[in-house]
Design a protein around this motif. Structure first.
Motif, PDB file in Angstrom:
ATOM      1  N   UNK A   9       0.867  -1.176   0.000  1.00  0.00           N
ATOM      2  CA  UNK A   9       0.000   0.000   0.000  1.00  0.00           C
ATOM      3  C   UNK A   9       0.902   1.223   0.000  1.00  0.00           C
ATOM      4  N   UNK A  10       0.971   1.879  -1.143  1.00  0.00           N
ATOM      5  CA  UNK A  10       1.863   3.026  -1.308  1.00  0.00           C
ATOM      6  C   UNK A  10       1.210   4.329  -0.856  1.00  0.00           C
ATOM      7  N   UNK A  11      -0.110   4.316  -0.696  1.00  0.00           N
ATOM      8  CA  UNK A  11      -0.788   5.529  -0.254  1.00  0.00           C
ATOM      9  C   UNK A  11      -2.020   5.205   0.568  1.00  0.00           C
ATOM     10  N   UNK A  12      -2.129   5.840   1.731  1.00  0.00           N
ATOM     11  CA  UNK A  12      -3.350   5.794   2.529  1.00  0.00           C
ATOM     12  C   UNK A  12      -4.051   7.132   2.334  1.00  0.00           C
ATOM     13  N   UNK A  13      -5.250   7.103   1.806  1.00  0.00           N
ATOM     14  CA  UNK A  13      -5.964   8.336   1.488  1.00  0.00           C
ATOM     15  C   UNK A  13      -7.182   8.482   2.388  1.00  0.00           C
ATOM     16  N   UNK A  14      -7.125   9.428   3.316  1.00  0.00           N
ATOM     17  CA  UNK A  14      -8.259   9.688   4.200  1.00  0.00           C
ATOM     18  C   UNK A  14      -9.171  10.715   3.552  1.00  0.00           C
ATOM     19  N   UNK A  15     -10.453  10.433   3.501  1.00  0.00           N
ATOM     20  CA  UNK A  15     -11.414  11.357   2.906  1.00  0.00           C
ATOM     21  C   UNK A  15     -12.585  11.561   3.864  1.00  0.00           C
ATOM     22  N   UNK A  16     -13.088  12.782   3.888  1.00  0.00           N
ATOM     23  CA  UNK A  16     -14.314  13.082   4.616  1.00  0.00           C
ATOM     24  C   UNK A  16     -15.432  13.097   3.579  1.00  0.00           C
ATOM     25  N   UNK A  17     -16.249  12.039   3.515  1.00  0.00           N
ATOM     26  CA  UNK A  17     -17.252  11.957   2.441  1.00  0.00           C
ATOM     27  C   UNK A  17     -18.242  13.125   2.490  1.00  0.00           C
ATOM     28  N   UNK A  18     -18.429  13.769   1.355  1.00  0.00           N
ATOM     29  CA  UNK A  18     -19.393  14.864   1.263  1.00  0.00           C
ATOM     30  C   UNK A  18     -20.793  14.286   1.093  1.00  0.00           C
ATOM     31  N   UNK A  19     -21.776  14.960   1.668  1.00  0.00           N
ATOM     32  CA  UNK A  19     -23.163  14.512   1.511  1.00  0.00           C
ATOM     33  C   UNK A  19     -23.641  14.815   0.099  1.00  0.00           C
ATOM     34  N   UNK A  20     -24.109  13.794  -0.579  1.00  0.00           N
ATOM     35  CA  UNK A  20     -24.576  13.927  -1.948  1.00  0.00           C
ATOM     36  C   UNK A  20     -25.773  12.996  -2.160  1.00  0.00           C
ATOM     37  N   UNK A  21     -26.629  13.361  -3.099  1.00  0.00           N
ATOM     38  CA  UNK A  21     -27.619  12.396  -3.569  1.00  0.00           C
ATOM     39  C   UNK A  21     -26.889  11.447  -4.517  1.00  0.00           C
ATOM     40  N   UNK A  22     -27.432  10.265  -4.777  1.00  0.00           N
ATOM     41  CA  UNK A  22     -26.782   9.380  -5.742  1.00  0.00           C
ATOM     42  C   UNK A  22     -26.573  10.039  -7.101  1.00  0.00           C
ATOM     43  N   UNK A  23     -27.545  10.846  -7.547  1.00  0.00           N
ATOM     44  CA  UNK A  23     -27.399  11.526  -8.829  1.00  0.00           C
ATOM     45  C   UNK A  23     -26.247  12.512  -8.836  1.00  0.00           C
ATOM     46  N   UNK A  24     -26.097  13.266  -7.747  1.00  0.00           N
ATOM     47  CA  UNK A  24     -24.981  14.203  -7.646  1.00  0.00           C
ATOM     48  C   UNK A  24     -23.650  13.461  -7.621  1.00  0.00           C
ATOM     49  N   UNK A  25     -23.610  12.324  -6.933  1.00  0.00           N
ATOM     50  CA  UNK A  25     -22.380  11.544  -6.846  1.00  0.00           C
ATOM     51  C   UNK A  25     -21.983  10.986  -8.210  1.00  0.00           C
ATOM     52  N   UNK A  26     -22.968  10.544  -8.986  1.00  0.00           N
ATOM     53  CA  UNK A  26     -22.684  10.041 -10.330  1.00  0.00           C
ATOM     54  C   UNK A  26     -22.101  11.155 -11.194  1.00  0.00           C
ATOM     55  N   UNK A  27     -22.687  12.341 -11.111  1.00  0.00           N
ATOM     56  CA  UNK A  27     -22.197  13.466 -11.913  1.00  0.00           C
ATOM     57  C   UNK A  27     -20.763  13.807 -11.530  1.00  0.00           C
ATOM     58  N   UNK A  28     -20.460  13.791 -10.230  1.00  0.00           N
ATOM     59  CA  UNK A  28     -19.098  14.084  -9.793  1.00  0.00           C
ATOM     60  C   UNK A  28     -18.131  13.012 -10.268  1.00  0.00           C
ATOM     61  N   UNK A  29     -18.542  11.757 -10.211  1.00  0.00           N
ATOM     62  CA  UNK A  29     -17.679  10.673 -10.682  1.00  0.00           C
ATOM     63  C   UNK A  29     -17.309  10.883 -12.150  1.00  0.00           C
ATOM     64  N   UNK A  30     -18.291  11.249 -12.966  1.00  0.00           N
ATOM     65  CA  UNK A  30     -18.037  11.453 -14.390  1.00  0.00           C
ATOM     66  C   UNK A  30     -17.215  12.711 -14.641  1.00  0.00           C
ATOM     67  N   UNK A  31     -17.543  13.798 -13.938  1.00  0.00           N
ATOM     68  CA  UNK A  31     -16.823  15.050 -14.131  1.00  0.00           C
ATOM     69  C   UNK A  31     -15.360  14.921 -13.725  1.00  0.00           C
ATOM     70  N   UNK A  32     -15.095  14.109 -12.699  1.00  0.00           N
ATOM     71  CA  UNK A  32     -13.733  13.939 -12.198  1.00  0.00           C
ATOM     72  C   UNK A  32     -13.037  12.735 -12.804  1.00  0.00           C
ATOM     73  N   UNK A  33     -13.695  12.055 -13.734  1.00  0.00           N
ATOM     74  CA  UNK A  33     -13.076  10.962 -14.482  1.00  0.00           C
ATOM     75  C   UNK A  33     -12.537   9.873 -13.560  1.00  0.00           C
TER      76      UNK A  33
END
Length: 254
Positions: free
Chosen positions: A133-157
């Motif tokens: 494991x070369x990187x441990x990435x801690x994230x604070x998940x943002x509150x999103x609807x599933x639709x918003x999360x899908x859009x972010x996934x696509x926008x951020x590739x």
């Protein structure tokens, strides 16, 4: 007297990793500036990272990652690889500009992005015993609807996107289901992913050859994502509340 308000020029940065001819590095800088100007006054920042791999197992060694922040759209990201530096620069910046325009004008990027799967970055070969494991990435998940999360996934590739469900606050994961990375979206929340420990997740990742493995941690019940890095090692994404994460280890025997 009318005073003209001038918007500040977008922050454009170019990062070169690996050995590249000076002419190619200069070409990347010029194209990044042109792309930022083409995005118009709403462009706040643009970053281009160009990496040249020396690994002979990688058929497309020139990797370009382009990120932009556009007012009214948010962050947009593209990561593509080809055989030459200039081709990667043109492809990544052109795709980024098209994606930003589509998001700004129509609120989505459409689903005509399957062609990009031919330019997905490749994973370098690394023997199993050498992986870590070369990187441990801690994230604070943002509150999103599933639709918003899908859009972010696509926008951020991204291949996967970890978020907190807007209605329940529970960890959720949206990801691309197709092995080649083309658009076919699936979603999974806490309870829908198998409870595993890290070693078992790594074993499944190795056996399936998939780019990532989502699972529910058997200790705290939260979602984890173990993913393959392009250098052949692993990365581990962990949701946290305060941005801190423990060290964690992974045995090579998996």
């Amino acid at each position: 007297m009318t005073r003209l308000r001038h918007r500040p020029a977008p922050d454009v940065r170019v990062e070169i990793r690996g050995e590249l001819p000076r002419e190619d590095a200069e070409y990347a800088r010029v194209r990044a500036l042109e792309t930022a100007a083409g995005l118009g006054p709403d462009a706040r920042a643009l970053r281009l990272r160009l990496t040249r791999s020396r690994d002979r197992s990688v058929a497309r060694p020139a990797l370009a990652q382009a990120d932009a922040v556009v007012a009214g759209v948010g962050p947009v990201r593209v990561q593509l690889a080809t055989g030459t530096a200039r081709e990667s620069v043109d492809l990544a910046l052109g795709t980024l500009a098209g994606r930003a325009v589509r998001l700004r004008e129509q609120g989505d990027i459409g689903f005509a992005v399957a062609y990009e799967s031919a330019y997905r970055p490749q994973f370098a070969y690394r023997p199993l015993a050498q992986r870590r494991i070369a990187r441990h990435k801690a994230v604070v998940p943002a509150r999103r609807t599933p639709g918003q999360a899908v859009l972010e996934l696509l926008a951020l590739d991204r291949r996967f996107h970890l978020f907190a469900d807007a209605a329940t606050g529970r960890d959720s994961l949206v990801h691309r289901c197709s092995p080649d990375g083309s658009v076919e979206l699936c979603a999974a929340g806490t309870g829908a992913l198998p409870p595993l420990d890290l070693a078992e997740a790594a074993r499944r990742l190795w056996l399936t050859g998939r780019p990532f493995a989502g699972y529910t941690d058997s200790g705290d019940g939260r979602i984890r994502v173990l993913y393959r890095r392009f250098d052949g090692h692993y990365g581990l994404m962990v949701p946290v509340s305060d941005g801190r994460i423990g060290a964690g280890t992974l045995s090579a025997q998996h």
